[in-house]
Design a protein around this motif. Structure first.
Motif, PDB file in Angstrom:
ATOM      1  N   ASP A  35       0.852  -1.193   0.000  1.00  0.00           N
ATOM      2  CA  ASP A  35       0.000   0.000   0.000  1.00  0.00           C
ATOM      3  C   ASP A  35       0.887   1.242   0.000  1.00  0.00           C
ATOM      4  O   ASP A  35       1.695   1.445   0.921  1.00  0.00           O
ATOM      5  CB  ASP A  35      -0.907   0.027   1.238  1.00  0.00           C
ATOM      6  N   LEU A  36       0.724   2.074  -1.028  1.00  0.00           N
ATOM      7  CA  LEU A  36       1.494   3.311  -1.147  1.00  0.00           C
ATOM      8  C   LEU A  36       0.569   4.525  -1.025  1.00  0.00           C
ATOM      9  O   LEU A  36      -0.558   4.506  -1.509  1.00  0.00           O
ATOM     10  CB  LEU A  36       2.207   3.392  -2.513  1.00  0.00           C
ATOM     11  N   VAL A  37       1.084   5.580  -0.399  1.00  0.00           N
ATOM     12  CA  VAL A  37       0.399   6.873  -0.370  1.00  0.00           C
ATOM     13  C   VAL A  37       1.324   7.902  -0.995  1.00  0.00           C
ATOM     14  O   VAL A  37       2.433   8.129  -0.512  1.00  0.00           O
ATOM     15  CB  VAL A  37       0.017   7.295   1.066  1.00  0.00           C
ATOM     16  N   LEU A  38       0.863   8.522  -2.086  1.00  0.00           N
ATOM     17  CA  LEU A  38       1.667   9.512  -2.795  1.00  0.00           C
ATOM     18  C   LEU A  38       1.082  10.906  -2.599  1.00  0.00           C
ATOM     19  O   LEU A  38      -0.112  11.060  -2.341  1.00  0.00           O
ATOM     20  CB  LEU A  38       1.724   9.186  -4.296  1.00  0.00           C
ATOM     21  N   SER A  39       1.944  11.890  -2.736  1.00  0.00           N
ATOM     22  CA  SER A  39       1.498  13.277  -2.520  1.00  0.00           C
ATOM     23  C   SER A  39       1.177  13.997  -3.818  1.00  0.00           C
ATOM     24  O   SER A  39       0.917  15.193  -3.817  1.00  0.00           O
ATOM     25  CB  SER A  39       2.580  14.060  -1.763  1.00  0.00           C
ATOM     26  N   PRO A  97      12.216 -13.560  -7.796  1.00  0.00           N
ATOM     27  CA  PRO A  97      11.789 -13.244  -9.166  1.00  0.00           C
ATOM     28  C   PRO A  97      10.363 -13.688  -9.479  1.00  0.00           C
ATOM     29  O   PRO A  97       9.739 -13.162 -10.406  1.00  0.00           O
ATOM     30  CB  PRO A  97      12.806 -13.993 -10.034  1.00  0.00           C
ATOM     31  N   ASP A  98       9.842 -14.657  -8.721  1.00  0.00           N
ATOM     32  CA  ASP A  98       8.490 -15.156  -8.993  1.00  0.00           C
ATOM     33  C   ASP A  98       7.435 -14.537  -8.087  1.00  0.00           C
ATOM     34  O   ASP A  98       6.286 -14.992  -8.069  1.00  0.00           O
ATOM     35  CB  ASP A  98       8.470 -16.691  -8.833  1.00  0.00           C
ATOM     36  N   ALA A  99       7.821 -13.539  -7.314  1.00  0.00           N
ATOM     37  CA  ALA A  99       6.856 -12.897  -6.414  1.00  0.00           C
ATOM     38  C   ALA A  99       5.743 -12.220  -7.214  1.00  0.00           C
ATOM     39  O   ALA A  99       5.998 -11.529  -8.207  1.00  0.00           O
ATOM     40  CB  ALA A  99       7.562 -11.877  -5.535  1.00  0.00           C
ATOM     41  N   LYS A 100       4.507 -12.456  -6.772  1.00  0.00           N
ATOM     42  CA  LYS A 100       3.345 -11.818  -7.412  1.00  0.00           C
ATOM     43  C   LYS A 100       3.005 -10.551  -6.617  1.00  0.00           C
ATOM     44  O   LYS A 100       2.507 -10.638  -5.498  1.00  0.00           O
ATOM     45  CB  LYS A 100       2.153 -12.775  -7.422  1.00  0.00           C
ATOM     46  N   VAL A 101       3.323  -9.415  -7.203  1.00  0.00           N
ATOM     47  CA  VAL A 101       3.244  -8.139  -6.479  1.00  0.00           C
ATOM     48  C   VAL A 101       2.037  -7.323  -6.951  1.00  0.00           C
ATOM     49  O   VAL A 101       1.843  -7.126  -8.153  1.00  0.00           O
ATOM     50  CB  VAL A 101       4.529  -7.314  -6.667  1.00  0.00           C
ATOM     51  N   LYS A 102       1.258  -6.875  -5.983  1.00  0.00           N
ATOM     52  CA  LYS A 102       0.148  -5.958  -6.273  1.00  0.00           C
ATOM     53  C   LYS A 102       0.401  -4.663  -5.498  1.00  0.00           C
ATOM     54  O   LYS A 102       0.694  -4.688  -4.303  1.00  0.00           O
ATOM     55  CB  LYS A 102      -1.187  -6.562  -5.855  1.00  0.00           C
ATOM     56  N   VAL A 103       0.276  -3.539  -6.187  1.00  0.00           N
ATOM     57  CA  VAL A 103       0.524  -2.243  -5.563  1.00  0.00           C
ATOM     58  C   VAL A 103      -0.772  -1.433  -5.531  1.00  0.00           C
ATOM     59  O   VAL A 103      -1.378  -1.178  -6.577  1.00  0.00           O
ATOM     60  CB  VAL A 103       1.615  -1.453  -6.329  1.00  0.00           C
ATOM     61  N   ASN A 104      -1.206  -1.080  -4.332  1.00  0.00           N
ATOM     62  CA  ASN A 104      -2.380  -0.202  -4.165  1.00  0.00           C
ATOM     63  C   ASN A 104      -1.888   1.223  -3.906  1.00  0.00           C
ATOM     64  O   ASN A 104      -1.125   1.445  -2.957  1.00  0.00           O
ATOM     65  CB  ASN A 104      -3.252  -0.662  -2.996  1.00  0.00           C
TER      66      ASN A 104
END
Length: 375
Positions: free
Chosen positions: A43-47, A71-78
């Motif tokens: 979870d990211l919060v951007l300005s 390398p096989d990590a399944k990454v989801k970015v909110n």
């Protein structure tokens, strides 16, 4: 495969959000990291709401985790944007003035001052307390239209301070730079000097209690407009245009000015002036000299209210020239046109105050407003 949360945080410490000096973890952009077997949710919060920065941050997080953790990590970015509120051009309130409405036009010669004068006297007829500030520094015509061109504001003492008392006629209080110049004198001022003169007309005057102050702006979208919006908390704006394409192109810019994010003044609607011509000997005929329903179509296109149309009638010009606005006539199509237009402006002001946060706690509080709308 089981991913380690601390290992992921260590990896994210190696990248930064574009435009920021600190890494994602140190800056607080990374709000949370959750792992489920080979899945990672960050979870990211951007300005900043900029799309390219959001895309870059998402790509950096995914690539960094897959490069430094697995390398096989399944990454989801909110990503959530928490942008700081931008400063807006807002003026300071004037005690006793409940609604300040700017009357503007992108182009000169479309009858903006005439519309302002007639709206003002119609509001007064409806029972409102009304004032007009003539902010057209370089071409002040309001004193002529109210038959007060030779008057001069008096000085009155208010709470120990000397203030100008607006000139009053037809139940409307008026102040204009025209009161302080000779008829043949050109006002040759740069922007700062004009802005200073306007501030004196606004804040060094004893306006008293007003339901509406109408501000007659000069044509265009320039320095005077910004000065007014920096000085006064405008309740809304009315844009005047003829149906002609040349005028409509500039009216579109006038609406866009008020809708600028840093200005954000609600546009109450568009008025179509000189909508059609009807000869006295042919009362059922309408001749669309400047085009048909151009301003009405522009209002629909821009999704702002269409406030009404005013016909091209000789007596409007004659009435303005002799200083007795045409809306004061009784039993005429002009009285009806200006009453319809003014009721719509009052209604849109009521709607604006009910549905939008006030610029500075501004709202209609008199019963006259309700009766004018429901009349």
């Amino acid at each position: 495969m089981k991913l380690d949360k601390q290992q992921i945080l260590n990896a994210l410490e190696t990248i930064t959000v574009s435009g920021e000096g600190k890494n994602m973890v140190e800056s607080g952009a990374v709000q949370n990291v959750i792992t489920f077997a080979d899945e990672v949710i960050v979870d990211l919060v951007l300005s900043t709401p900029a799309m390219h920065i959001k895309k870059r941050a998402e790509s950096d997080v995914i690539n960094t985790i897959q490069e430094h953790v697995h390398p096989d990590a399944k990454v989801k970015v909110n990503i959530k944007v928490n942008a700081p509120e931008k400063p807006q051009i807002k003026g300071k309130n004037i005690p006793g003035i409940h609604n300040i409405v700017a009357v503007a036009s992108g182009k000169g010669g479309v009858g903006k001052s005439t519309i302002t004068a007639n709206i003002a006297v119609t509001l007064a007829k409806m029972g409102f307390k009304v004032g007009v500030l003539d902010a057209d520094i370089y071409g002040p015509s309001i004193p002529i239209m109210f038959d007060v061109a030779h008057e001069r504001p008096l000085s009155v003492n208010v709470n120990g301070k000397s203030k100008m008392k607006p000139v009053e006629n037809y139940g409307v209080k008026v102040l204009s730079i025209g009161f302080f110049t000779q008829p043949n004198q050109a006002v040759i001022w740069r922007g700062p000097m004009a802005a200073k003169a306007l501030n004196q007309l606004i804040f060094d005057a004893d306006w008293g209690e007003l339901d509406f102050m109408l501000v007659d702006l000069p044509p265009g979208t320039g320095d005077i407009h910004l000065s007014i919006m920096q000085s006064l908390p405008l309740t809304g704006a009315v844009v005047v245009s003829t149906p002609q394409n040349v005028a409509l192109a500039d009216a579109r810019k006038g609406v866009a000015m008020f809708q600028q994010e840093s200005i954000n003044v609600p546009v109450l609607g568009i008025v179509e002036n000189m909508a059609y011509f009807t000869p006295e000997e042919l009362p059922d005929n309408k001749y669309y000299i400047f085009g048909k329903e151009g301003a009405k179509n522009l209002a629909e296109d821009l999704e702002v209210p269409f406030l009404g149309e005013v016909p091209l009638v000789q007596s409007i010009r004659e009435a303005g020239d002799v200083g007795r606005p045409a809306a004061m006539q009784t039993g005429t199509i002009l009285e009806t046109a200006f009453e319809t237009l003014t009721r719509n402006i009052v209604q849109e002001t009521v709607n604006r105050n009910e549905n939008l946060p006030p610029t500075q706690a501004i709202q209609i509080t008199t019963m006259a407003g309700c009766s004018a709308v429901n009349k």
